[in-house]
Motif scaffolding. Structure first.
Motif, short mmCIF file in Angstrom:
data_model
loop_
_atom_site.label_atom_id
_atom_site.label_comp_id
_atom_site.label_asym_id
_atom_site.label_seq_id
_atom_site.Cartn_x
_atom_site.Cartn_y
_atom_site.Cartn_z
N VAL A 60 0.83 -1.21 0.00
CA VAL A 60 0.00 0.00 0.00
C VAL A 60 0.87 1.26 0.00
CG1 VAL A 60 -1.82 1.24 1.24
CG2 VAL A 60 -1.84 -1.26 1.17
N LEU A 61 2.06 1.16 0.58
CA LEU A 61 2.94 2.33 0.71
C LEU A 61 4.02 2.39 -0.36
CD1 LEU A 61 3.35 2.11 4.56
CD2 LEU A 61 2.37 4.05 3.34
N GLY A 62 4.01 1.46 -1.32
CA GLY A 62 5.15 1.28 -2.19
C GLY A 62 5.22 2.12 -3.45
N HIS A 63 4.24 3.00 -3.71
CA HIS A 63 4.23 3.77 -4.95
C HIS A 63 3.76 5.20 -4.70
CE1 HIS A 63 3.67 -0.47 -6.16
NE2 HIS A 63 4.42 -0.14 -7.19
N ALA A 64 4.25 6.12 -5.52
CA ALA A 64 3.71 7.48 -5.50
C ALA A 64 2.27 7.47 -6.00
CB ALA A 64 4.57 8.40 -6.36
N ASP A 65 2.02 6.69 -7.04
CA ASP A 65 0.67 6.50 -7.56
C ASP A 65 0.18 5.13 -7.10
OD1 ASP A 65 -1.66 6.13 -8.96
OD2 ASP A 65 -0.79 6.49 -10.94
N ARG A 66 -0.72 5.14 -6.14
CA ARG A 66 -1.16 3.89 -5.52
C ARG A 66 -2.36 3.26 -6.22
NH1 ARG A 66 -0.96 5.71 0.90
NH2 ARG A 66 1.18 6.49 0.88
N THR A 67 -2.80 3.83 -7.32
CA THR A 67 -4.05 3.36 -7.93
C THR A 67 -3.95 1.95 -8.48
OG1 THR A 67 -3.43 4.47 -10.01
CG2 THR A 67 -4.87 5.67 -8.50
N ARG A 68 -2.76 1.41 -8.63
CA ARG A 68 -2.66 0.02 -9.08
C ARG A 68 -3.19 -0.94 -8.03
NH1 ARG A 68 3.40 -1.05 -10.37
NH2 ARG A 68 3.31 1.16 -10.90
N VAL A 69 -3.37 -0.45 -6.80
CA VAL A 69 -3.93 -1.28 -5.73
C VAL A 69 -5.09 -0.58 -5.02
CG1 VAL A 69 -3.45 -2.38 -3.50
CG2 VAL A 69 -1.75 -2.47 -5.31
N LEU A 70 -4.99 0.73 -4.87
CA LEU A 70 -5.93 1.49 -4.05
C LEU A 70 -6.50 2.65 -4.86
CD1 LEU A 70 -7.12 2.11 -1.18
CD2 LEU A 70 -5.08 3.50 -0.79
N ALA A 71 -7.81 2.65 -5.07
CA ALA A 71 -8.45 3.71 -5.83
C ALA A 71 -8.32 5.05 -5.10
CB ALA A 71 -9.93 3.38 -6.05
N ASP A 72 -8.22 6.12 -5.87
CA ASP A 72 -8.05 7.44 -5.27
C ASP A 72 -9.16 7.78 -4.27
OD1 ASP A 72 -5.65 8.16 -6.45
OD2 ASP A 72 -6.60 9.06 -8.21
N GLU A 73 -10.39 7.39 -4.58
CA GLU A 73 -11.50 7.75 -3.69
C GLU A 73 -11.47 7.01 -2.35
OE1 GLU A 73 -13.35 4.86 -6.81
OE2 GLU A 73 -11.77 6.40 -6.71
N HIS A 74 -10.60 6.00 -2.25
CA HIS A 74 -10.52 5.24 -0.99
C HIS A 74 -9.29 5.60 -0.17
CE1 HIS A 74 -12.95 2.06 -3.40
NE2 HIS A 74 -13.75 2.93 -2.81
N LYS A 75 -8.43 6.47 -0.68
CA LYS A 75 -7.20 6.80 0.06
C LYS A 75 -7.50 7.38 1.43
CE LYS A 75 -3.95 7.71 -3.72
NZ LYS A 75 -3.14 8.75 -4.40
N ARG A 76 -8.48 8.26 1.52
CA ARG A 76 -8.78 8.89 2.80
C ARG A 76 -9.32 7.90 3.82
NH1 ARG A 76 -14.12 9.56 3.65
NH2 ARG A 76 -15.51 9.16 1.88
N LEU A 77 -9.84 6.77 3.34
CA LEU A 77 -10.35 5.75 4.24
C LEU A 77 -9.25 4.84 4.76
CD1 LEU A 77 -13.49 4.74 2.11
CD2 LEU A 77 -13.37 6.39 3.99
N VAL A 78 -8.12 4.85 4.09
CA VAL A 78 -6.99 3.99 4.47
C VAL A 78 -5.93 4.76 5.25
CG1 VAL A 78 -5.11 2.57 3.55
CG2 VAL A 78 -7.39 2.40 2.56
N SER A 79 -5.68 6.00 4.87
CA SER A 79 -4.68 6.83 5.56
C SER A 79 -5.39 7.72 6.58
CB SER A 79 -3.92 7.70 4.56
OG SER A 79 -3.28 6.91 3.60
N THR A 80 -5.00 7.61 7.85
CA THR A 80 -5.64 8.39 8.89
C THR A 80 -4.90 9.70 9.13
OG1 THR A 80 -4.38 7.46 10.73
CG2 THR A 80 -6.32 6.23 10.00
N LYS A 81 -5.50 10.59 9.89
CA LYS A 81 -4.88 11.89 10.16
C LYS A 81 -3.59 11.75 10.96
CE LYS A 81 -9.19 14.57 10.00
NZ LYS A 81 -10.13 15.42 10.78
N ASN A 82 -3.47 10.71 11.77
CA ASN A 82 -2.24 10.50 12.54
C ASN A 82 -1.24 9.61 11.80
OD1 ASN A 82 -3.53 8.07 12.74
ND2 ASN A 82 -3.42 7.92 14.97
N LEU A 83 -1.41 9.53 10.48
CA LEU A 83 -0.47 8.86 9.57
C LEU A 83 -0.49 7.34 9.68
CD1 LEU A 83 2.62 11.26 9.80
CD2 LEU A 83 0.65 11.36 8.26
#
Length: 350
Positions: free
Chosen positions: A261-284
């Motif tokens: 999940v952390l391995g790319h600048a562009d994570r869309t090959r695994v994680l859709a852009d609209e779901h990033k905020r659901l995976v990354s929290t405010k406390n990192l």
């Protein structure tokens, strides 16, 4: 031109998420160029998702034997890496780690690291033990800044213990017993990254490693150049596996902070852009995700109550529970071996 699904399947194949690897634990850690390890348990679950017939004691034994170490590495964060990779790549990261240490001004870094080397020569210490001793020598410095400087500037390995996930809440750090590469080069790092995460852009490699200036390095290497989604130029190793986007991908559960999940600048090959905020929290924090058809389809967490263990699923999109049940129950029994009952439950929402 590679499609998004082509990229997804190529990366999953290299991450052993299409088919579990049939080797040993050190081989998997080597092939992935390490697993992020801010917390003790997630790397165990990350290996479990990728290695056939994996048992907790396999990684525990490798850590105690010193063939795998837990140390500050990529992006100035804790990772599990093989001892050989620590020796090869930790010196290459030194400028990046030194830049991170400079967030605290007014510290004589050379003097602090010399003092830390002297104190740690007597044996491993926790940072709760080391910081007060450093502050005795540097009374005007902020103790947390002293500890952070040592973490970044001094190559240290964490001492494993007999805890279930091999490390206690307040672990000790010691000086490594292996010689570090005196003349590290970036090309082997790029090759190892592409073998685990490719095809990829220089920005992807830089995001994963924390190093800069890799576009020039990659442009001079004998790498294959491919067109990705939207025409992006991707670099890859010749003859690296690219099985194609129509290859089936099984359900997989990835832990918090998983390296994929952390391995790319562009994570869309695994994680859709609209779901990033659901995976990354405010406390990192990077939440644990599960993959359906190769892509993140929701987040998960384990809830334990007495002898009952429950896998709580928060889906991004609807997936029949029976499609997740077999792999989910296997994960639960591995993560909570002392529980007497296991169940999956779908939350109301993320």
């Amino acid at each position: 031109m590679l499609t998004l699904r082509d990229l997804n399947r190529a990366t999953l194949a290299r991450q052993h998420l299409l088919e579990r690897h049939k080797g040993d634990v050190a081989d998997v850690v080597h092939r992935l160029a390490g697993l992020q390890a801010q917390e003790p348990r997630p790397p165990y679950l990350g290996v479990w998702s990728r290695l056939a017939a994996f048992e907790r004691d396999h990684l525990h034994a490798a850590l105690h034997a010193g063939t795998i170490v837990r140390a500050t590495m990529w992006r100035a964060t804790l990772h599990l890496v093989t001892a050989a990779d620590f020796a090869a790549f930790r010196p290459l990261l030194a400028p990046m780690l030194a830049a991170a240490a400079r967030r605290f001004p007014g510290i004589d870094f050379d003097a602090v690291t010399a003092a830390a080397d002297r104190l740690l020569a007597g044996g491993p210490l926790t940072f709760n033990e080391l910081r007060p001793r450093l502050q005795q020598e540097f009374p005007d410095a902020y103790d947390r800044a002293l500890g952070y400087a040592v973490r970044m500037l001094t190559p240290l390995v964490m001492e494993p213990a007999e805890d279930r996930w091999s490390f206690p809440r307040d672990p000790a750090f010691g000086l490594p017993s292996i010689d570090l590469d005196p003349a590290p080069r970036p090309e082997p790092l790029v090759e190892r990254y592409l073998a685990a995460f490719g095809p990829a852009t220089p920005a992807d490699v830089q995001t994963w490693s924390g190093l800069g200036g890799l576009r020039r390095v990659m442009a001079a290497m004998d790498l294959e150049r491919l067109a990705g989604p939207g025409g992006a130029e991707l670099f890859d190793l010749p003859d690296a596996p690219r099985p194609g986007g129509d290859v089936p991908a099984p359900v997989r559960f990835l832990p918090d902070f998983d390296t994929l999940v952390l391995g790319h600048a562009d994570r869309t090959r695994v994680l859709a852009d609209e779901h990033k905020r659901l995976v990354s929290t405010k406390n990192l924090r990077i939440r644990a995700v599960y993959l359906v058809d190769g892509f993140a389809a929701g987040i998960w967490q384990i809830k334990r109550s007495g002898k009952k263990a429950k896998l709580l699923l928060s889906p991004f999109r609807a997936t029949p529970l029976e499609a997740l049940e077999e792999e989910g129950l296997r994960l639960l029994t591995f993560a909570e071996p002392e529980a007497a009952s296991f169940a999956l439950e779908v939350a109301d929402g993320v």
